[in-house]
Design a protein around this motif. Structure first.
Motif, PDB file in Angstrom:
ATOM      1  N   LEU A 140      -1.517  -7.721   0.960  1.00 40.04           N
ATOM      2  CA  LEU A 140      -0.880  -7.191   2.171  1.00 40.04           C
ATOM      3  C   LEU A 140      -0.476  -5.737   1.979  1.00 40.04           C
ATOM      4  O   LEU A 140      -0.513  -4.943   2.934  1.00 40.04           O
ATOM      5  CB  LEU A 140       0.337  -8.039   2.549  1.00 40.04           C
ATOM      6  N   VAL A 141      -0.077  -5.371   0.771  1.00 37.01           N
ATOM      7  CA  VAL A 141       0.259  -3.974   0.500  1.00 37.01           C
ATOM      8  C   VAL A 141      -0.987  -3.102   0.670  1.00 37.01           C
ATOM      9  O   VAL A 141      -0.928  -2.008   1.245  1.00 37.01           O
ATOM     10  CB  VAL A 141       0.860  -3.825  -0.904  1.00 37.01           C
ATOM     11  N   ALA A 142      -2.123  -3.593   0.163  1.00 41.14           N
ATOM     12  CA  ALA A 142      -3.377  -2.850   0.341  1.00 41.14           C
ATOM     13  C   ALA A 142      -3.709  -2.707   1.821  1.00 41.14           C
ATOM     14  O   ALA A 142      -4.183  -1.648   2.269  1.00 41.14           O
ATOM     15  CB  ALA A 142      -4.514  -3.562  -0.394  1.00 41.14           C
ATOM     16  N   LEU A 143      -3.449  -3.755   2.594  1.00 42.74           N
ATOM     17  CA  LEU A 143      -3.693  -3.686   4.031  1.00 42.74           C
ATOM     18  C   LEU A 143      -2.759  -2.676   4.690  1.00 42.74           C
ATOM     19  O   LEU A 143      -3.169  -1.911   5.568  1.00 42.74           O
ATOM     20  CB  LEU A 143      -3.503  -5.071   4.652  1.00 42.74           C
ATOM     21  N   SER A 144      -1.502  -2.644   4.255  1.00 39.79           N
ATOM     22  CA  SER A 144      -0.559  -1.672   4.795  1.00 39.79           C
ATOM     23  C   SER A 144      -0.999  -0.245   4.471  1.00 39.79           C
ATOM     24  O   SER A 144      -0.919   0.652   5.318  1.00 39.79           O
ATOM     25  CB  SER A 144       0.842  -1.927   4.226  1.00 39.79           C
ATOM     26  N   ASP A 145      -1.471  -0.028   3.246  1.00 39.68           N
ATOM     27  CA  ASP A 145      -1.969   1.300   2.875  1.00 39.68           C
ATOM     28  C   ASP A 145      -3.166   1.688   3.743  1.00 39.68           C
ATOM     29  O   ASP A 145      -3.298   2.846   4.170  1.00 39.68           O
ATOM     30  CB  ASP A 145      -2.357   1.314   1.394  1.00 39.68           C
TER      31      ASP A 145
ATOM     32  N   ALA B  18      11.201  -1.400   2.227  1.00 40.89           N
ATOM     33  CA  ALA B  18      10.414  -0.786   3.303  1.00 40.89           C
ATOM     34  C   ALA B  18       9.882   0.577   2.872  1.00 40.89           C
ATOM     35  O   ALA B  18       8.728   0.936   3.170  1.00 40.89           O
ATOM     36  CB  ALA B  18      11.271  -0.658   4.564  1.00 40.89           C
ATOM     37  N   THR B  19      10.717   1.331   2.171  1.00 42.32           N
ATOM     38  CA  THR B  19      10.280   2.642   1.671  1.00 42.32           C
ATOM     39  C   THR B  19       9.100   2.486   0.722  1.00 42.32           C
ATOM     40  O   THR B  19       8.138   3.270   0.760  1.00 42.32           O
ATOM     41  CB  THR B  19      11.445   3.350   0.965  1.00 42.32           C
ATOM     42  N   ALA B  20       9.164   1.463  -0.131  1.00 38.95           N
ATOM     43  CA  ALA B  20       8.067   1.231  -1.071  1.00 38.95           C
ATOM     44  C   ALA B  20       6.774   0.876  -0.340  1.00 38.95           C
ATOM     45  O   ALA B  20       5.682   1.256  -0.776  1.00 38.95           O
ATOM     46  CB  ALA B  20       8.449   0.120  -2.036  1.00 38.95           C
ATOM     47  N   TRP B  21       6.885   0.152   0.761  1.00 41.78           N
ATOM     48  CA  TRP B  21       5.680  -0.196   1.512  1.00 41.78           C
ATOM     49  C   TRP B  21       5.002   1.038   2.089  1.00 41.78           C
ATOM     50  O   TRP B  21       3.770   1.102   2.141  1.00 41.78           O
ATOM     51  CB  TRP B  21       6.037  -1.162   2.649  1.00 41.78           C
ATOM     52  N   VAL B  22       5.777   2.019   2.523  1.00 35.82           N
ATOM     53  CA  VAL B  22       5.174   3.175   3.199  1.00 35.82           C
ATOM     54  C   VAL B  22       4.958   4.361   2.268  1.00 35.82           C
ATOM     55  O   VAL B  22       4.236   5.298   2.629  1.00 35.82           O
ATOM     56  CB  VAL B  22       6.025   3.614   4.407  1.00 35.82           C
ATOM     57  N   ASP B  23       5.555   4.329   1.077  1.00 38.84           N
ATOM     58  CA  ASP B  23       5.441   5.453   0.139  1.00 38.84           C
ATOM     59  C   ASP B  23       5.123   4.915  -1.250  1.00 38.84           C
ATOM     60  O   ASP B  23       6.024   4.523  -1.991  1.00 38.84           O
ATOM     61  CB  ASP B  23       6.740   6.261   0.117  1.00 38.84           C
ATOM     62  N   PRO B  24       3.845   4.890  -1.624  1.00 40.44           N
ATOM     63  CA  PRO B  24       3.473   4.317  -2.920  1.00 40.44           C
ATOM     64  C   PRO B  24       4.176   4.965  -4.113  1.00 40.44           C
ATOM     65  O   PRO B  24       4.387   4.304  -5.138  1.00 40.44           O
ATOM     66  CB  PRO B  24       1.955   4.552  -2.983  1.00 40.44           C
TER      67      PRO B  24
END
Length: 603
Positions: free
Chosen positions: A294-299, A534-540
């Protein structure tokens, strides 16, 4: 296209008023003014006979006709509808139908086509099937799949016309398969199968086979749908969207491994395919539960924000997970008592001087929710303070982790009673949070983006909102705990946007969120961690740091739970599950915390 403002006036009465004005204008020779009033009347009451009678008079007037209803941008909805009816009366039904479809696509709630000329049995023979099929397809492509049952009635005239067109042109393949798509979206799956199968018999094609597959899928006849789509693939062997459709179909049929193979075949041809990549991420997550998919999908979605399919897949899986899609329910004793008190009614007028004794301090926000819901200011007695003391910041009672000190808290204690340590927020902040609190989010990156509207608030306002959540009077007592948790979550997401141009590690937003997360045990601890996640999801670039901060805060709670109740422990475990890059051992520990009590005895 513009529509009129919705008011409280009865639509039929409003239409009659517009027609009165139209008659006066017509008597004065003001045809354009009369036409404007008739157009407004048609929006209020599309099938009103008097409106159509007056429209017919305008159409037949020597200086009237369709030119009284020009399509000048921005065009009024009623003007489009009126022009359609005039064109139909002038023997131009194909143009008229196009305009009615435009109106229906713009405002699906109106029964714009429920008029005699559309229901005329002679109409299908007067329409060229090539153009009519394109018009039907245009409408079908703009509809939900399927259209909710309570929204189908205004579309019934189009469905009846489509069936009549298929009867009038039984060997026109495009008319058959486009009508199949429309009927399927309107819930008539049996009719959709019949029409698509007929189209494929008349002339086998990619579109007929696709329509038939969709119709079979709607009835969960997965094997027949698969065979139809395999036939479609013969016409377009490189259609990667169809590879993806087949993969999803097989997964729904309980053949997930085969389905994923189809999707991965598409990715071999195009590694970032707009259909296959999101679907593969979702199917892989469904297979093994690894958040990395899901993180890859978010990226991917961050690089392709226009990809609605990617957003849908991320939403679908996020809604099944706490914090990614919605906030866990609170579990404190005071909240359980509140639920019992309000089990039958939200009327708290007769509660009076209620008192409650609990065995240990509970999160100040939970106590605040209790007192806010019941309209009491005091009345809770704490009999003991077990160690480690939940009132003290985590670094003072837990020796491990990267956080060595907390500089401040939104709560201060007088004995066992918590008080806000910060001033109330400004009216502007109150208005801003009330626009967000209680709102669900699709997925966590979307919540982060939506919270940007709080970025202009000062830190004083933001922390003030945490300790003084401004619950509106209209929020029922039973929903106040959830509203407060939502307001605190949105507020912390707003903090995550404060001075966003500062590098994360040296930023004020990180410092404040760490203080909140590692301060006295509270719902604010959870929502501050949520903002970091949430920050981690949008900022690797923040992921390793956030994973460490979430991990150590969770471990501190696990250690505390060895000797006392930690009401936020399960919620923190859900946050661990939602955090990108958490070590597998920590994730395993979170799973153990969330396992049912009898899981160890289960085979």
């Amino acid at each position: 296209m513009t529509v009129p403002d919705e008011g409280m006036t009865d639509p039929r009465l409003q239409a009659q008023g517009e027609l009165s004005m139209a008659r006066l204008a017509l008597d004065d020779g003001e045809l354009r003014h009369a036409a404007d009033h008739v157009a407004r009347a048609l929006v209020c009451a599309p099938a009103l006979p008097e409106a159509h009678e007056l429209l017919a008079a305008l159409a037949a007037h020597p200086h009237g006709g369709a030119d009284l209803f020009p399509l000048e941008q921005p065009v009024f909805l009623g003007t489009v509808i009126a022009r359609a009816h005039v064109l139909a009366s002038q023997g131009r039904p194909a143009e008229a139908l196009e305009l009615l479809v435009s109106a229906q696509c713009h405002d699906p709630r109106g029964a714009w086509a429920d008029v005699p000329w559309v229901r005329d049995p002679a109409l299908p023979a007067r329409l060229a099937p090539d153009q009519a099929s394109m018009t039907i397809m245009r409408l079908a492509s703009r509809l939900d799949d399927p259209v909710p049952e309570d929204a189908r009635a205004p579309l019934r005239p189009f469905a009846d016309l489509a069936l009549a067109l298929c009867d009038a042109h039984p060997d026109h393949p495009a008319m058959l398969w486009t009508s199949s798509i429309l009927m399927r979206r309107l819930g008539a799956t049996g009719e959709a199968i019949r029409l698509a199968a007929r189209s494929e018999t008349v002339q086998p094609s990619f579109y007929a086979a696709m329509a038939l597959g969709y119709a079979y899928r709607a009835e969960r006849r997965y094997d027949e749908a698969e065979q139809a789509w395999l036939r479609a693939l013969r016409f377009e062997p490189d259609n990667l969207a169809l590879y993806t459709d087949i993969g999803e179909l097989l997964a729904n049929a309980g053949r997930a491994d085969e389905g994923l193979q189809w999707v991965e075949r598409a990715l071999q041809k195009d590694p970032e395919n707009e259909c296959a990549f999101p679907t593969a991420c979702g199917m892989r997550f469904a297979r093994d539960g690894d958040l990395a998919h899901l993180v890859a999908l978010s990226d991917y979605l961050r690089e392709h924000p226009e990809n609605g399919h990617a957003d849908d897949v991320l939403t679908h899986h996020s809604q099944r997970m706490y914090w990614l899609g919605h906030i866990p329910q609170p579990t404190e004793a005071v909240i359980n008592v509140l639920r019992q008190v309000l089990a039958e009614s939200d009327d708290v007028s007769d509660i009076g001087g209620m008192s409650l004794t609990i065995s240990a301090p509970e999160p100040p926000s939970a106590v605040l929710a209790f007192t806010s819901a019941l309209g009491v200011s005091e009345g809770i007695t704490v009999t003991d303070v077990p160690e480690p003391d939940a009132r003290r910041p985590v670094p003072e009672v837990f020796g491990g982790g990267p956080v060595r000190a907390v500089r401040g808290s939104v709560w201060t204690y007088e004995g066992t009673r918590a008080r806000p340590a910060v001033a109330p927020p400004s009216p502007e902040a109150v208005q801003a949070i009330r626009a967000l609190a209680g709102r669900p989010w699709r997925h966590l990156p979307a919540a982060y983006d939506d919270a940007v509207r709080l970025s202009g608030l000062s830190l004083n306002d933001l922390v003030g909102l945490l300790a003084h959540p401004p619950v509106p009077d209209e929020v029922p007592a039973r929903h106040r705990p959830d509203w407060i948790r939502s307001a605190q979550a949105w507020t912390c997401l707003g903090i995550a946007h404060f001075q966003a141009d500062e590098p994360w590690h040296e930023s004020q937003r990180r410092a404040l969120l760490v203080d909140l997360a590692y301060g006295p045990e509270d719902w604010v601890s959870e929502t501050a961690l949520l903002a970091m996640v949430a920050t981690a999801w949008v900022d690797p670039s923040t992921r390793a740091d956030v994973a460490e901060l979430v991990t150590w805060r969770f471990i501190a709670a696990v250690e505390a739970a060895r000797s006392r109740a930690v009401t936020v422990l399960e919620s923190l475990a859900f946050l661990v599950r939602a955090t990108p890059g958490v070590h597998p051992d920590v994730r395993s520990l979170a799973d153990d915390v969330l396992a049912p009590p009898d899981a160890a005895a289960a085979p």
